[in-house]
Motif scaffolding. Structure first.
Motif, PDB file in Angstrom:
ATOM      1  N   THR A  73      -6.282 -12.223   1.005  1.00  0.00           N
ATOM      2  CA  THR A  73      -5.732 -12.833   2.219  1.00  0.00           C
ATOM      3  C   THR A  73      -4.918 -11.828   3.016  1.00  0.00           C
ATOM      4  O   THR A  73      -4.953 -11.836   4.256  1.00  0.00           O
ATOM      5  N   LEU A  74      -4.197 -10.943   2.341  1.00  0.00           N
ATOM      6  CA  LEU A  74      -3.488  -9.885   3.061  1.00  0.00           C
ATOM      7  C   LEU A  74      -4.472  -8.972   3.782  1.00  0.00           C
ATOM      8  O   LEU A  74      -4.240  -8.578   4.931  1.00  0.00           O
ATOM      9  N   GLU A  75      -5.577  -8.636   3.138  1.00  0.00           N
ATOM     10  CA  GLU A  75      -6.593  -7.807   3.784  1.00  0.00           C
ATOM     11  C   GLU A  75      -7.117  -8.478   5.043  1.00  0.00           C
ATOM     12  O   GLU A  75      -7.281  -7.841   6.093  1.00  0.00           O
ATOM     13  N   SER A  76      -7.389  -9.785   4.959  1.00  0.00           N
ATOM     14  CA  SER A  76      -7.867 -10.531   6.118  1.00  0.00           C
ATOM     15  C   SER A  76      -6.838 -10.518   7.236  1.00  0.00           C
ATOM     16  O   SER A  76      -7.170 -10.317   8.412  1.00  0.00           O
ATOM     17  N   TRP A  77      -5.575 -10.741   6.898  1.00  0.00           N
ATOM     18  CA  TRP A  77      -4.496 -10.740   7.890  1.00  0.00           C
ATOM     19  C   TRP A  77      -4.399  -9.370   8.563  1.00  0.00           C
ATOM     20  O   TRP A  77      -4.303  -9.281   9.792  1.00  0.00           O
ATOM     21  N   CYS A  78      -4.432  -8.309   7.766  1.00  0.00           N
ATOM     22  CA  CYS A  78      -4.315  -6.965   8.324  1.00  0.00           C
ATOM     23  C   CYS A  78      -5.502  -6.633   9.225  1.00  0.00           C
ATOM     24  O   CYS A  78      -5.338  -5.985  10.275  1.00  0.00           O
ATOM     25  N   ARG A  79      -6.674  -7.070   8.827  1.00  0.00           N
ATOM     26  CA  ARG A  79      -7.857  -6.823   9.654  1.00  0.00           C
ATOM     27  C   ARG A  79      -7.689  -7.457  11.039  1.00  0.00           C
ATOM     28  O   ARG A  79      -8.011  -6.849  12.063  1.00  0.00           O
ATOM     29  N   GLU A  80      -7.172  -8.679  11.073  1.00  0.00           N
ATOM     30  CA  GLU A  80      -6.954  -9.360  12.349  1.00  0.00           C
ATOM     31  C   GLU A  80      -5.901  -8.658  13.207  1.00  0.00           C
ATOM     32  O   GLU A  80      -5.940  -8.720  14.434  1.00  0.00           O
ATOM     33  N   GLN A  81      -4.951  -7.984  12.540  1.00  0.00           N
ATOM     34  CA  GLN A  81      -3.894  -7.268  13.255  1.00  0.00           C
ATOM     35  C   GLN A  81      -4.282  -5.829  13.590  1.00  0.00           C
ATOM     36  O   GLN A  81      -3.512  -5.105  14.218  1.00  0.00           O
ATOM     37  N   GLY A  82      -5.459  -5.405  13.140  1.00  0.00           N
ATOM     38  CA  GLY A  82      -5.890  -4.032  13.361  1.00  0.00           C
ATOM     39  C   GLY A  82      -5.123  -3.023  12.525  1.00  0.00           C
ATOM     40  O   GLY A  82      -4.932  -1.875  12.935  1.00  0.00           O
ATOM     41  N   ILE A  83      -4.696  -3.451  11.339  1.00  0.00           N
ATOM     42  CA  ILE A  83      -3.913  -2.594  10.447  1.00  0.00           C
ATOM     43  C   ILE A  83      -4.784  -2.173   9.268  1.00  0.00           C
ATOM     44  O   ILE A  83      -5.377  -3.014   8.586  1.00  0.00           O
ATOM     45  N   ASP A  84      -4.843  -0.876   9.003  1.00  0.00           N
ATOM     46  CA  ASP A  84      -5.620  -0.357   7.888  1.00  0.00           C
ATOM     47  C   ASP A  84      -4.791  -0.426   6.606  1.00  0.00           C
ATOM     48  O   ASP A  84      -3.556  -0.383   6.645  1.00  0.00           O
ATOM     49  N   ARG A  85      -5.464  -0.524   5.470  1.00  0.00           N
ATOM     50  CA  ARG A  85      -4.765  -0.599   4.188  1.00  0.00           C
ATOM     51  C   ARG A  85      -3.866   0.610   3.941  1.00  0.00           C
ATOM     52  O   ARG A  85      -2.836   0.515   3.266  1.00  0.00           O
ATOM     53  N   THR A  86      -4.239   1.779   4.499  1.00  0.00           N
ATOM     54  CA  THR A  86      -3.420   2.977   4.326  1.00  0.00           C
ATOM     55  C   THR A  86      -2.099   2.883   5.075  1.00  0.00           C
ATOM     56  O   THR A  86      -1.192   3.698   4.837  1.00  0.00           O
ATOM     57  N   GLU A  87      -1.973   1.900   5.954  1.00  0.00           N
ATOM     58  CA  GLU A  87      -0.750   1.705   6.730  1.00  0.00           C
ATOM     59  C   GLU A  87       0.134   0.600   6.146  1.00  0.00           C
ATOM     60  O   GLU A  87       1.087   0.162   6.780  1.00  0.00           O
ATOM     61  N   VAL A  88      -0.200   0.164   4.917  1.00  0.00           N
ATOM     62  CA  VAL A  88       0.517  -0.940   4.268  1.00  0.00           C
ATOM     63  C   VAL A  88       1.309  -0.418   3.072  1.00  0.00           C
ATOM     64  O   VAL A  88       0.793   0.336   2.244  1.00  0.00           O
ATOM     65  N   VAL A  89       2.566  -0.843   2.977  1.00  0.00           N
ATOM     66  CA  VAL A  89       3.397  -0.610   1.800  1.00  0.00           C
ATOM     67  C   VAL A  89       3.633  -1.962   1.134  1.00  0.00           C
ATOM     68  O   VAL A  89       4.063  -2.915   1.795  1.00  0.00           O
ATOM     69  N   ALA A  90       3.350  -2.060  -0.165  1.00  0.00           N
ATOM     70  CA  ALA A  90       3.461  -3.336  -0.875  1.00  0.00           C
ATOM     71  C   ALA A  90       4.428  -3.227  -2.041  1.00  0.00           C
ATOM     72  O   ALA A  90       4.583  -2.159  -2.645  1.00  0.00           O
ATOM     73  N   PHE A  91       5.062  -4.372  -2.367  1.00  0.00           N
ATOM     74  CA  PHE A  91       6.026  -4.452  -3.460  1.00  0.00           C
ATOM     75  C   PHE A  91       5.708  -5.666  -4.326  1.00  0.00           C
ATOM     76  O   PHE A  91       5.373  -6.738  -3.809  1.00  0.00           O
ATOM     77  N   GLY A  92       5.847  -5.511  -5.665  1.00  0.00           N
ATOM     78  CA  GLY A  92       5.593  -6.641  -6.545  1.00  0.00           C
ATOM     79  C   GLY A  92       6.187  -6.444  -7.917  1.00  0.00           C
ATOM     80  O   GLY A  92       6.734  -5.382  -8.231  1.00  0.00           O
ATOM     81  N   ASP A  93       6.043  -7.514  -8.748  1.00  0.00           N
ATOM     82  CA  ASP A  93       6.641  -7.443 -10.089  1.00  0.00           C
ATOM     83  C   ASP A  93       5.825  -8.115 -11.187  1.00  0.00           C
ATOM     84  O   ASP A  93       6.097  -7.896 -12.363  1.00  0.00           O
ATOM     85  N   MET A  94       4.837  -8.942 -10.834  1.00  0.00           N
ATOM     86  CA  MET A  94       4.161  -9.737 -11.855  1.00  0.00           C
ATOM     87  C   MET A  94       2.638  -9.610 -11.737  1.00  0.00           C
ATOM     88  O   MET A  94       2.132  -9.082 -10.744  1.00  0.00           O
ATOM     89  N   PRO A  95       1.888 -10.109 -12.753  1.00  0.00           N
ATOM     90  CA  PRO A  95       0.424  -9.984 -12.702  1.00  0.00           C
ATOM     91  C   PRO A  95      -0.217 -10.530 -11.436  1.00  0.00           C
ATOM     92  O   PRO A  95      -1.261 -10.017 -11.011  1.00  0.00           O
ATOM     93  N   ASN A  96       0.374 -11.552 -10.818  1.00  0.00           N
ATOM     94  CA  ASN A  96      -0.233 -12.076  -9.585  1.00  0.00           C
ATOM     95  C   ASN A  96      -0.127 -11.104  -8.414  1.00  0.00           C
ATOM     96  O   ASN A  96      -0.727 -11.330  -7.361  1.00  0.00           O
ATOM     97  N   ASP A  97       0.619 -10.009  -8.590  1.00  0.00           N
ATOM     98  CA  ASP A  97       0.734  -8.988  -7.549  1.00  0.00           C
ATOM     99  C   ASP A  97      -0.246  -7.831  -7.728  1.00  0.00           C
ATOM    100  O   ASP A  97      -0.378  -6.990  -6.835  1.00  0.00           O
ATOM    101  N   LEU A  98      -0.917  -7.754  -8.852  1.00  0.00           N
ATOM    102  CA  LEU A  98      -1.682  -6.562  -9.183  1.00  0.00           C
ATOM    103  C   LEU A  98      -2.770  -6.238  -8.167  1.00  0.00           C
ATOM    104  O   LEU A  98      -2.947  -5.074  -7.783  1.00  0.00           O
TER     105      LEU A  98
END
Length: 274
Positions: free
Chosen positions: A203-228
């Protein structure tokens, strides 16, 4: 601590255990860092396992867009307007198959359901989480599914009374992993189930695509298996120091814990480099 490239256009962060302090609040330092990132033109998106009904607590920090990705990618929500913008629901047939498969392999399992109108649970599903005490339907899963009371649901929750949390996740995936995405984020034996192919990353990929944002321009933070999946997809990812061992092993960049404002520490350094 290494930060990302100045090309960063979007910060995607988990909430509980990552951005939020142990009490579920946003510290003053973190609030200031998020506001500064938005002021610098970097979009901040909360990507959480929380259902939409749990998002008002963080609404003041949501950013100018007002949107969060909830339920492990199952729903995109305009938090300020309380509006479900898009969802990726499980079908009734898939949910019934999941329930049947898990009951057969994991005696004692009980279920709850997050859907556009709220949530519902089986009588055996214990109330332990913040917000569980709001008015909701209580009935056997098969009955809730058959009469459409959980139509359009974007997340199934399953609890087990005796298994270790990681063991329960492994066993749930063995029983029903061919039917759905199964993950966990809670410290108890509870798994979270989404439609096949639906994760925080998808879903994040879909959102970024609509915003014209490439994955290389994303910084992500997480802590649990659902973030992997999200951490693997983003161009630059960080695990907080208190993260699950599997997350710490999978992510090369680490920051300090959520209670020490780990997300803010990276964002501040990122902004200083800009």
């Amino acid at each position: 601590m290494t930060t990302s490239s100045p090309r960063t256009r979007l910060i995607a962060t988990d909430l509980d255990g990552t951005l939020l302090c142990a009490g579920g609040t946003v510290s003053d330092r973190t609030a200031a860092a998020l506001a500064a990132a938005e002021a610098a033109g970097i979009q901040v998106v909360f990507v959480t396992g929380r259902p939409p009904r749990w998002m008002q607590q963080v609404s003041p920090h949501i950013g100018g867009h007002g949107v969060a990705i909830c339920s492990n990618g199952g729903a995109i929500v305009d938090v300020r307007r309380g509006e479900l913008l898009e969802s990726f629901p499980l079908t009734a047939g898939a949910v019934l198959a999941i329930v049947t498969a898990m009951r057969a392999e994991l005696p004692g399992v009980s279920f709850a359901f997050e859907h556009p109108q709220g949530w519902a649970r089986e009588p055996e599903y214990e109330l332990r989480m913040w917000g569980d005490d709001v008015e909701h339907e209580v009935a056997p899963a098969e009955e809730l599914i058959a009469d459409g009371r959980v139509a359009g649901l974007f997340k199934v929750l399953a609890k087990h009374p005796t298994l270790d949390p990681d063991t329960f996740l492994a066993e749930a995936r063995r029983a029903a992993g061919h039917l759905a995405e199964i993950t966990r984020s809670a410290p108890v034996a509870m798994v979270e189930i989404s439609a096949l192919g639906v994760t925080k990353a998808s879903t994040l990929e879909s959102w970024c695509r609509e915003q014209g944002i490439d994955r290389t321009e994303v910084v992500a933070f997480g802590d649990m298996p659902n973030d992997l999946e999200m951490l693997a997809w983003a161009g630059h990812s960080y695990a907080v120091a208190n993260a699950h061992p599997e997350v710490l092993a999978a992510v090369s960049r680490h920051t300090v814990s959520n209670d020490k404002d780990g997300v803010a520490a990276v964002v501040e350094q990122l902004l200083a480099e800009l």
